[in-house]
Design an enzyme around this catalytic site. Structure first.
Site, PDB file in Angstrom:
ATOM      1  CB  CYS A   1      -0.819   0.034   0.984  1.00  0.00           C
ATOM      2  SG  CYS A   1      -1.943   1.378   1.462  1.00  0.00           S
TER       3      CYS A   1
ATOM      4  CD  GLU B   1      -6.643   0.897  -3.984  1.00  0.00           C
ATOM      5  OE1 GLU B   1      -6.821   1.907  -3.333  1.00  0.00           O
ATOM      6  OE2 GLU B   1      -5.594   0.512  -3.966  1.00  0.00           O
TER       7      GLU B   1
ATOM      8  CG  HIS C   1      -7.270   2.666   1.441  1.00  0.00           C
ATOM      9  ND1 HIS C   1      -6.433   3.080   2.381  1.00  0.00           N
ATOM     10  CD2 HIS C   1      -6.746   2.293   0.260  1.00  0.00           C
ATOM     11  CE1 HIS C   1      -5.116   2.565   2.041  1.00  0.00           C
ATOM     12  NE2 HIS C   1      -5.424   1.947   0.750  1.00  0.00           N
TER      13      HIS C   1
HETATM   14 NI    NI Z   1      -3.662   1.134  -0.137  1.00  0.00          NI
END
Ligand code: NI
Length: 177
Positions: A100, A143, A146
């Protein structure tokens, strides 16, 4: 447009829940996406979520051409996904390495649903509805995490498979994200 600073793990903004986008096809939304695309390209990432540049909106981008830096990863179409909803298809889970851009220099093995359906919108408000598996499914789950304040280390079950990329994979040119 600009390459933005990517927040790193430890920044409280990465732990917040992102808000849905209310209006599509606006100059502000297009400017945000241009910055996200510039930032992801500059850092050679496979995906980026708006909270990683300090914007608390439900906007993610991802995509990967076949790339020698991800030798085992199948191609994933370049996608803008806004206000996503994820539905696992079955209970099968795969484990694989993730990195990440907010956790630079590290990698860990993360369990993810093998297959899922994702729905949402592109930047023009056009609906997206895809059922995917494999690396594509993994990237979407990473994703979209997040957007709910979850970073991949928070999903790791076996911390013996978490570490510094250059130690885990000496001599290999492994991307950060
Ligand atoms: Ni990430």
């Amino acid at each position: 447009m600009a390459v933005r600073e990517v927040l790193r793990m430890g920044d409280a903004r990465l732990l917040e829940k992102a808000q849905p986008v209310g209006k599509f096809d606006t100059p502000e939304l297009h400017a945000l996406l241009a910055d996200m695309q510039d930032t992801m390209a500059a850092l050679d990432g496979a995906g980026l979520a708006a909270p990683q540049i300090g914007i608390g909106l439900q906007v993610v981008i991802f995509g990967i051409e076949h790339n020698p830096r991800y030798p085992d990863a199948e191609a994933v179409p370049q996608t803008v996904l806004i206000n996503p909803a994820l539905t696992p298809l079955g209970e099968d889970v795969d484990e694989d390495w993730e990195g990440c851009l907010s956790v630079p220099g590290m990698r860990g093995v993360v369990p993810r649903f093998s297959r899922l359906r994702y729905q949402g919108f592109d930047q023009y408000g056009k609906p997206i509805d895809r059922s995917v598996g494999g690396f594509h499914a993994r990237v979407v789950q990473h994703e979209c995490d997040h957007l709910i304040g979850v970073l991949y280390p928070m999903r790791i079950l076996d911390f013996s498979r978490f570490g510094f990329t250059d130690v885990l994979f000496p001599g290999e040119d492994v991307a950060d994200d």
